[in-house]
Design a protein around this motif. Structure first.
Motif, PDB file in Angstrom:
ATOM      1  N   SER A   4      52.197  36.817  25.550  1.00 23.72           N
ATOM      2  CA  SER A   4      51.030  36.198  26.200  1.00 23.72           C
ATOM      3  C   SER A   4      49.750  36.920  25.783  1.00 23.72           C
ATOM      4  N   ARG A   5      49.891  37.924  24.951  1.00 23.87           N
ATOM      5  CA  ARG A   5      48.737  38.684  24.458  1.00 23.87           C
ATOM      6  C   ARG A   5      48.221  37.968  23.211  1.00 23.87           C
ATOM      7  N   ILE A   6      47.133  37.228  23.359  1.00 19.73           N
ATOM      8  CA  ILE A   6      46.596  36.470  22.221  1.00 19.73           C
ATOM      9  C   ILE A   6      45.120  36.867  22.048  1.00 19.73           C
ATOM     10  N   PHE A   9      41.552  34.648  21.727  1.00 26.84           N
ATOM     11  CA  PHE A   9      41.833  33.244  22.064  1.00 26.84           C
ATOM     12  C   PHE A   9      40.544  32.548  22.495  1.00 26.84           C
ATOM     13  N   TYR A  10      39.719  33.295  23.247  1.00 28.60           N
ATOM     14  CA  TYR A  10      38.512  32.667  23.801  1.00 28.60           C
ATOM     15  C   TYR A  10      37.430  32.421  22.753  1.00 28.60           C
ATOM     16  N   ASN A  11      37.574  33.031  21.593  1.00 29.69           N
ATOM     17  CA  ASN A  11      36.580  32.768  20.543  1.00 29.69           C
ATOM     18  C   ASN A  11      36.958  31.560  19.679  1.00 29.69           C
ATOM     19  N   GLU A  81      37.069  25.147  38.534  1.00 32.26           N
ATOM     20  CA  GLU A  81      35.711  24.788  38.091  1.00 32.26           C
ATOM     21  C   GLU A  81      34.822  26.010  37.912  1.00 32.26           C
ATOM     22  N   GLU A  82      35.258  27.195  38.354  1.00 30.75           N
ATOM     23  CA  GLU A  82      34.362  28.368  38.392  1.00 30.75           C
ATOM     24  C   GLU A  82      34.494  29.243  37.141  1.00 30.75           C
ATOM     25  N   ALA A  83      33.361  29.552  36.528  1.00 29.14           N
ATOM     26  CA  ALA A  83      33.351  30.416  35.337  1.00 29.14           C
ATOM     27  C   ALA A  83      33.770  31.826  35.700  1.00 29.14           C
ATOM     28  N   SER A  84      34.300  32.534  34.733  1.00 31.03           N
ATOM     29  CA  SER A  84      34.651  33.961  34.734  1.00 31.03           C
ATOM     30  C   SER A  84      35.980  34.292  35.412  1.00 31.03           C
ATOM     31  N   VAL A  85      36.577  33.329  36.111  1.00 29.67           N
ATOM     32  CA  VAL A  85      37.843  33.603  36.800  1.00 29.67           C
ATOM     33  C   VAL A  85      38.970  33.802  35.779  1.00 29.67           C
ATOM     34  N   ALA A  87      38.720  34.527  32.605  1.00 30.07           N
ATOM     35  CA  ALA A  87      38.431  35.728  31.799  1.00 30.07           C
ATOM     36  C   ALA A  87      38.819  36.983  32.586  1.00 30.07           C
ATOM     37  N   SER A  88      38.463  36.998  33.853  1.00 28.15           N
ATOM     38  CA  SER A  88      38.718  38.179  34.673  1.00 28.15           C
ATOM     39  C   SER A  88      40.213  38.417  34.877  1.00 28.15           C
ATOM     40  N   ALA A  89      40.961  37.354  35.130  1.00 28.05           N
ATOM     41  CA  ALA A  89      42.417  37.494  35.298  1.00 28.05           C
ATOM     42  C   ALA A  89      43.032  38.044  34.011  1.00 28.05           C
ATOM     43  N   SER A  90      42.586  37.513  32.872  1.00 26.69           N
ATOM     44  CA  SER A  90      43.136  37.951  31.583  1.00 26.69           C
ATOM     45  C   SER A  90      42.762  39.405  31.300  1.00 26.69           C
ATOM     46  N   HIS A  91      41.552  39.752  31.673  1.00 29.42           N
ATOM     47  CA  HIS A  91      41.042  41.115  31.482  1.00 29.42           C
ATOM     48  C   HIS A  91      41.931  42.121  32.226  1.00 29.42           C
ATOM     49  N   ILE A  92      42.214  41.840  33.489  1.00 25.10           N
ATOM     50  CA  ILE A  92      43.040  42.779  34.281  1.00 25.10           C
ATOM     51  C   ILE A  92      44.498  42.736  33.824  1.00 25.10           C
ATOM     52  N   ALA A  93      44.991  41.550  33.494  1.00 29.41           N
ATOM     53  CA  ALA A  93      46.386  41.464  33.030  1.00 29.41           C
ATOM     54  C   ALA A  93      46.566  42.292  31.764  1.00 29.41           C
ATOM     55  N   LYS A  94      45.512  42.353  30.951  1.00 32.15           N
ATOM     56  CA  LYS A  94      45.574  43.148  29.714  1.00 32.15           C
ATOM     57  C   LYS A  94      45.695  44.637  30.065  1.00 32.15           C
ATOM     58  N   ILE A  95      44.938  45.073  31.059  1.00 32.41           N
ATOM     59  CA  ILE A  95      45.005  46.482  31.489  1.00 32.41           C
ATOM     60  C   ILE A  95      46.381  46.772  32.100  1.00 32.41           C
ATOM     61  N   TYR A 262      33.793  40.219  57.650  1.00 33.76           N
ATOM     62  CA  TYR A 262      32.751  39.603  56.804  1.00 33.76           C
ATOM     63  C   TYR A 262      33.039  39.892  55.329  1.00 33.76           C
ATOM     64  N   ARG A 263      33.517  41.109  55.058  1.00 30.10           N
ATOM     65  CA  ARG A 263      33.877  41.461  53.678  1.00 30.10           C
ATOM     66  C   ARG A 263      35.263  40.895  53.315  1.00 30.10           C
ATOM     67  N   ALA A 264      36.190  40.937  54.289  1.00 28.04           N
ATOM     68  CA  ALA A 264      37.568  40.504  54.001  1.00 28.04           C
ATOM     69  C   ALA A 264      37.610  39.051  53.516  1.00 28.04           C
ATOM     70  N   ASN A 268      39.140  38.142  50.015  1.00 28.48           N
ATOM     71  CA  ASN A 268      40.293  37.239  49.923  1.00 28.48           C
ATOM     72  C   ASN A 268      39.957  35.968  49.138  1.00 28.48           C
ATOM     73  N   LYS A 269      38.694  35.535  49.221  1.00 26.39           N
ATOM     74  CA  LYS A 269      38.273  34.394  48.386  1.00 26.39           C
ATOM     75  C   LYS A 269      38.485  34.759  46.914  1.00 26.39           C
ATOM     76  N   GLY A 270      38.181  36.002  46.588  1.00 24.47           N
ATOM     77  CA  GLY A 270      38.378  36.461  45.209  1.00 24.47           C
ATOM     78  C   GLY A 270      39.851  36.423  44.817  1.00 24.47           C
ATOM     79  N   MET A 272      42.084  34.314  46.171  1.00 21.04           N
ATOM     80  CA  MET A 272      42.438  32.892  46.053  1.00 21.04           C
ATOM     81  C   MET A 272      41.826  32.273  44.782  1.00 21.04           C
ATOM     82  N   ASN A 273      40.779  32.919  44.226  1.00 19.26           N
ATOM     83  CA  ASN A 273      40.242  32.487  42.920  1.00 19.26           C
ATOM     84  C   ASN A 273      41.348  32.470  41.872  1.00 19.26           C
ATOM     85  N   GLY A 274      42.299  33.416  41.999  1.00 18.81           N
ATOM     86  CA  GLY A 274      43.402  33.467  41.043  1.00 18.81           C
ATOM     87  C   GLY A 274      44.554  32.581  41.467  1.00 18.81           C
TER      88      GLY A 274
HETATM   89  C1  LIG Z   1      34.085  38.681  32.787  1.00 23.23           C
HETATM   90  C2  LIG Z   1      34.710  40.047  32.534  1.00 23.23           C
HETATM   91  C3  LIG Z   1      36.198  39.901  32.292  1.00 23.23           C
HETATM   92  C4  LIG Z   1      34.087  40.682  31.280  1.00 23.23           C
HETATM   93  O1  LIG Z   1      34.526  42.009  31.204  1.00 23.23           O
HETATM   94  P1  LIG Z   1      34.354  42.898  29.884  1.00 23.23           P
HETATM   95  O2  LIG Z   1      34.715  44.280  30.223  1.00 23.23           O
HETATM   96  O3  LIG Z   1      33.023  42.618  29.294  1.00 23.23           O
HETATM   97  O4  LIG Z   1      35.474  42.257  28.985  1.00 23.23           O
HETATM   98  P2  LIG Z   1      35.826  42.637  27.479  1.00 23.23           P
HETATM   99  O5  LIG Z   1      34.844  41.961  26.582  1.00 23.23           O
HETATM  100  O6  LIG Z   1      36.058  44.104  27.360  1.00 23.23           O
HETATM  101  O7  LIG Z   1      37.262  41.899  27.325  1.00 23.23           O
HETATM  102  C5  LIG Z   1      38.410  42.359  28.002  1.00 23.23           C
HETATM  103  C6  LIG Z   1      39.389  41.210  28.131  1.00 23.23           C
HETATM  104  O8  LIG Z   1      38.885  40.270  29.109  1.00 23.23           O
HETATM  105  C7  LIG Z   1      39.170  38.945  28.672  1.00 23.23           C
HETATM  106  N1  LIG Z   1      37.899  38.248  28.399  1.00 23.23           N
HETATM  107  C8  LIG Z   1      36.679  38.782  28.256  1.00 23.23           C
HETATM  108  N2  LIG Z   1      35.755  37.829  28.038  1.00 23.23           N
HETATM  109  C9  LIG Z   1      36.421  36.653  28.027  1.00 23.23           C
HETATM  110  C10 LIG Z   1      36.021  35.315  27.848  1.00 23.23           C
HETATM  111  N3  LIG Z   1      34.762  34.972  27.626  1.00 23.23           N
HETATM  112  N4  LIG Z   1      36.957  34.363  27.913  1.00 23.23           N
HETATM  113  C11 LIG Z   1      38.251  34.686  28.133  1.00 23.23           C
HETATM  114  N5  LIG Z   1      38.684  35.938  28.302  1.00 23.23           N
HETATM  115  C12 LIG Z   1      37.778  36.917  28.256  1.00 23.23           C
HETATM  116  C13 LIG Z   1      40.004  39.072  27.414  1.00 23.23           C
HETATM  117  O9  LIG Z   1      41.373  39.110  27.740  1.00 23.23           O
HETATM  118  C14 LIG Z   1      39.553  40.395  26.859  1.00 23.23           C
HETATM  119  O10 LIG Z   1      40.523  41.026  26.048  1.00 23.23           O
HETATM  120  P3  LIG Z   1      40.647  40.657  24.483  1.00 23.23           P
HETATM  121  O11 LIG Z   1      41.481  39.429  24.442  1.00 23.23           O
HETATM  122  O12 LIG Z   1      39.255  40.449  23.965  1.00 23.23           O
HETATM  123  O13 LIG Z   1      41.315  41.835  23.909  1.00 23.23           O
HETATM  124  C15 LIG Z   1      34.431  41.019  33.729  1.00 23.23           C
HETATM  125  O14 LIG Z   1      33.050  41.208  33.846  1.00 23.23           O
HETATM  126  C16 LIG Z   1      34.984  40.553  35.044  1.00 23.23           C
HETATM  127  O15 LIG Z   1      36.181  40.530  35.263  1.00 23.23           O
HETATM  128  N6  LIG Z   1      34.104  40.201  35.990  1.00 23.23           N
HETATM  129  C17 LIG Z   1      34.506  39.703  37.298  1.00 23.23           C
HETATM  130  C18 LIG Z   1      34.490  38.219  37.289  1.00 23.23           C
HETATM  131  C19 LIG Z   1      34.935  37.588  38.592  1.00 23.23           C
HETATM  132  O16 LIG Z   1      35.498  38.198  39.462  1.00 23.23           O
HETATM  133  N7  LIG Z   1      34.639  36.306  38.725  1.00 23.23           N
HETATM  134  C20 LIG Z   1      34.902  35.547  39.924  1.00 23.23           C
HETATM  135  C21 LIG Z   1      33.634  34.911  40.386  1.00 23.23           C
HETATM  136  S1  LIG Z   1      32.830  35.885  41.606  1.00 23.23           S
HETATM  137  C22 LIG Z   1      33.703  35.439  43.045  1.00 23.23           C
HETATM  138  O17 LIG Z   1      33.873  34.282  43.292  1.00 23.23           O
HETATM  139  C23 LIG Z   1      34.492  36.373  43.903  1.00 23.23           C
HETATM  140  C24 LIG Z   1      33.951  37.671  44.423  1.00 23.23           C
HETATM  141  C25 LIG Z   1      33.488  38.539  43.320  1.00 23.23           C
HETATM  142  O18 LIG Z   1      32.894  37.466  45.321  1.00 23.23           O
HETATM  143  C26 LIG Z   1      35.138  38.300  45.146  1.00 23.23           C
HETATM  144  C27 LIG Z   1      34.824  39.606  45.792  1.00 23.23           C
HETATM  145  O19 LIG Z   1      33.681  39.832  46.235  1.00 23.23           O
HETATM  146  O20 LIG Z   1      35.780  40.426  45.909  1.00 23.23           O
END
Ligand SMILES: CC(C)(COP(=O)([O-])OP(=O)([O-])OC[C@H]1O[C@@H](n2cnc3c(N)ncnc32)[C@H](O)[C@@H]1OP(=O)([O-])[O-])[C@@H](O)C(=O)NCCC(=O)NCCSC(=O)C[C@@](C)(O)CC(=O)[O-]
Ligand SMILES: NC(=O)C1=CN([C@@H]2O[C@H](COP(=O)(O)OP(=O)(O)OC[C@H]3O[C@@H](n4cnc5c(N)ncnc54)[C@H](OP(=O)(O)O)[C@@H]3O)[C@@H](O)[C@H]2O)C=CC1
Length: 429
Positions: A4-6, A9-11, A81-85, A87-95, A262-264, A268-270, A272-274
């Motif tokens: 699953s490590r590709i 992929f996003y480029n 529909e939400e951006a960055s979800v 990417a974020s899941a993939s980012h942590i799964a990679k770690i 208020y924080r929980a 937890n919404k975060g 459920m994002n996943g």
């Molecule tokens: C966005 C990142 C991952 C960037 O983080 P970064 O450190 O800039 O990422 P990177 O460029 O080092 O890349 C690391 C890996 O992330 C993935 N990745 C990286 N970029 C992409 C992309 N464009 N498309 C797909 N995958 C991507 C990809 O797997 C990549 O590995 P690679 O394959 O390159 O070896 C980071 O800033 C992050 O995780 N941010 C949090 C985003 C988030 O939580 N979004 C949810 C919306 S906010 C919300 O609704 C909930 C909240 C936050 O309120 C909940 C709470 O308060 O607890």
């Protein structure tokens, strides 16, 4: 199993991603067609699924990458529909995969059916009689749905409670009977509803009361799935933030959620994002999963975090999640919606239990993605950069203009629709 490590992929273009998928997962012609077809769920099919259909409503459909769960590779389909979800899941799964992956388990999988009985002349006696007739009632429920028994499932236990025993009101005093059912690979709502409706007359006879509600409980606390990850701090290092600092920030963030509703709720919404995008992509009932998860977060008498984050003796960050996960790999829309069927097939999921475990692992990853960002750069940097394309579109950008405007929004650090409208006007001049 394909990794699953590709990387990168996003480029790729959407077409390139599809081609890679076709190759990597040996997809059939029909599967490939479904994922490429904007009209995979035909209006005709939709018209047979719900009422008053006028069309279908689409969501972006992406893949969470890098997931290693119990040593098995998963690409995780996510409809959201939400951006960055994604990417974020993939980012942590990679770690986490570098730390050995997620460990998950399910202790048991029983769905609960409830029968409400009111107006019993003697509630204590009714309770005793139900327990006395337990075997008969369980058998009657099994007889109402024999195919699940043939599959190895069926009713496994039964219990009964009296609610509001001391209350004089005839409305609030009631007896509630539960049946606990192994629904095999189905969520089991319809199976359970069939069972409880069918045995209600016997329950009335035994209790001499009147049965009102006969329905599944969505508080699936006998279908818990857990996931755990243990991450050495050096894997958490981010920009100028040392791994230990990130780890401690994540633990402080957890403690905040554990202590403050208020924080929980946001925390937890975060999570459920996943969870929701996978539940939706696999055709499961996300309202059921949402309701059960939030109730479980309040099981200790206050609404708290769905996850825990702590430090072990070696200084590793330890994340854990436990949630009710009433999902199926058959039944409901799982095999009716062509993309749900596709989602299950590319995950190589073999049972409902396995699906539940992968889903909670994604929830745990998503939580860490948000907490890691919150404890370091803040959420806006990563999230808004990825959201900038949607903002550009909302500001009127089309075609090639979208990337140009999105880039300008990020560069000028003003990712908002008003700014996008201004930039679109300038671009058109
Ligand atoms: C966005 C990142 C991952 C960037 O983080 P970064 O450190 O800039 O990422 P990177 O460029 O080092 O890349 C690391 C890996 O992330 C993935 N990745 C990286 N970029 C992409 C992309 N464009 N498309 C797909 N995958 C991507 C990809 O797997 C990549 O590995 P690679 O394959 O390159 O070896 C980071 O800033 C992050 O995780 N941010 C949090 C985003 C988030 O939580 N979004 C949810 C919306 S906010 C919300 O609704 C909930 C909240 C936050 O309120 C909940 C709470 O308060 O607890
Ligand atoms: N409160 C709630 O959450 C409620 C939810 N719902 C909805 O109910 C639906 C889910 O109900 P559910 O009963 O799961 O779905 P179904 O009614 O579709 O039942 C599952 C079907 O899957 C078949 N099946 C095939 N293989 C297996 C297997 N290995 N294990 C188990 N079943 C198998 C069963 O066949 P066979 O019959 O031959 O055994 C059964 O017909 C969802 O759409 C949900 O939205 C409905 C009411 C209330």
């Amino acid at each position: 199993m394909t990794s699953s490590r590709i990387p990168g992929f996003y480029n790729m273009t959407v077409e390139e991603r599809r081609a890679l998928l076709r190759e990597a997962f040996s997809l059939t012609e029909a599967e490939t067609q479904n994922v490429s077809d904007a009209d995979a769920l035909t209006v005709g099919k939709a018209d047979n699924m719900i009422e008053n259909v006028i069309g279908t409503y689409q969501l972006p459909f992406g893949l969470g990458l890098n997931f290693l769960v119990n040593g098995k590779e998963y690409v995780v389909p996510m409809a959201i529909e939400e951006a960055s979800v994604v990417a974020s899941a993939s980012h942590i799964a990679k770690i986490v995969r570098e730390a050995g992956g997620f460990q998950t388990e399910s202790k048991e999988r029983r769905m609960i059916g409830q029968i409400q009985v009111v107006g019993c002349p003697d509630f204590q006696e009714a309770e005793q009689q139900i327990l006395h007739q337990k075997e008969l009632l369980m058998k009657a429920a099994d007889d109402a749905y024999p195919s699940i028994v043939r599959r190895g499932g069926g009713v496994k236990d039964l219990d009964v409670r009296i609610l509001n025993e001391e209350d004089a009101s005839s409305y609030s005093k009631m007896l509630v009977m539960h049946i606990y059912v192994d629904t095999c690979d189905a969520m089991g709502a319809n199976m359970i509803n069939t069972m409880v409706e069918s045995i209600a007359p016997i329950v009335e006879e035994i209790t001499k009361g009147k049965v009102y509600l006969r329905i599944l409980s969505n508080y699936a606390d006998r279908s818990l799935a857990t996931a755990k990850c243990v991450i050495p701090p050096h894997l958490l290092q981010t920009g100028t933030f040392a791994g230990e600092e990130v780890r401690d920030g994540v633990i402080h963030a957890y403690e905040f959620a554990a202590s403050d509703p208020y924080r929980a709720v946001t925390h937890n919404k975060g999570i459920m994002n996943g969870i929701d995008p996978v539940v939706i992509a696999t055709g499961n009932d996300w309202r059921a999963v949402e309701a059960g998860a939030h109730a479980y977060a309040a099981r200790n008498g206050h609404y708290g975090s769905m996850t825990t984050w702590s430090k072990d003796e070696e200084g590793n960050l330890v994340g854990e999640i436990e949630l009710p996960m009433s999902v199926g790999t058959v039944g409901g829309a799982t095999r009716v919606h062509p993309l749900a069927d596709f989602s299950l097939s590319i995950m190589h999921i073999e049972s409902a239990e396995e699906l539940a475990q992968v889903i909670v692992a994604v929830g745990l990853a998503q939580n860490l993605g948000a907490l890691k960002a919150l404890a370091t750069d803040g959420i806006q940097k990563g999230h808004m950069a990825l959201h900038s394309r949607s903002v550009a579109i909302a500001g009127g950008a089309t075609g090639e203009m979208i990337d140009v405007i999105a880039k300008q929004l990020v560069e000028q650090q003003e990712i908002r629709v008003g700014k996008a409208e201004e930039l679109v006007e300038q671009y058109k001049k």
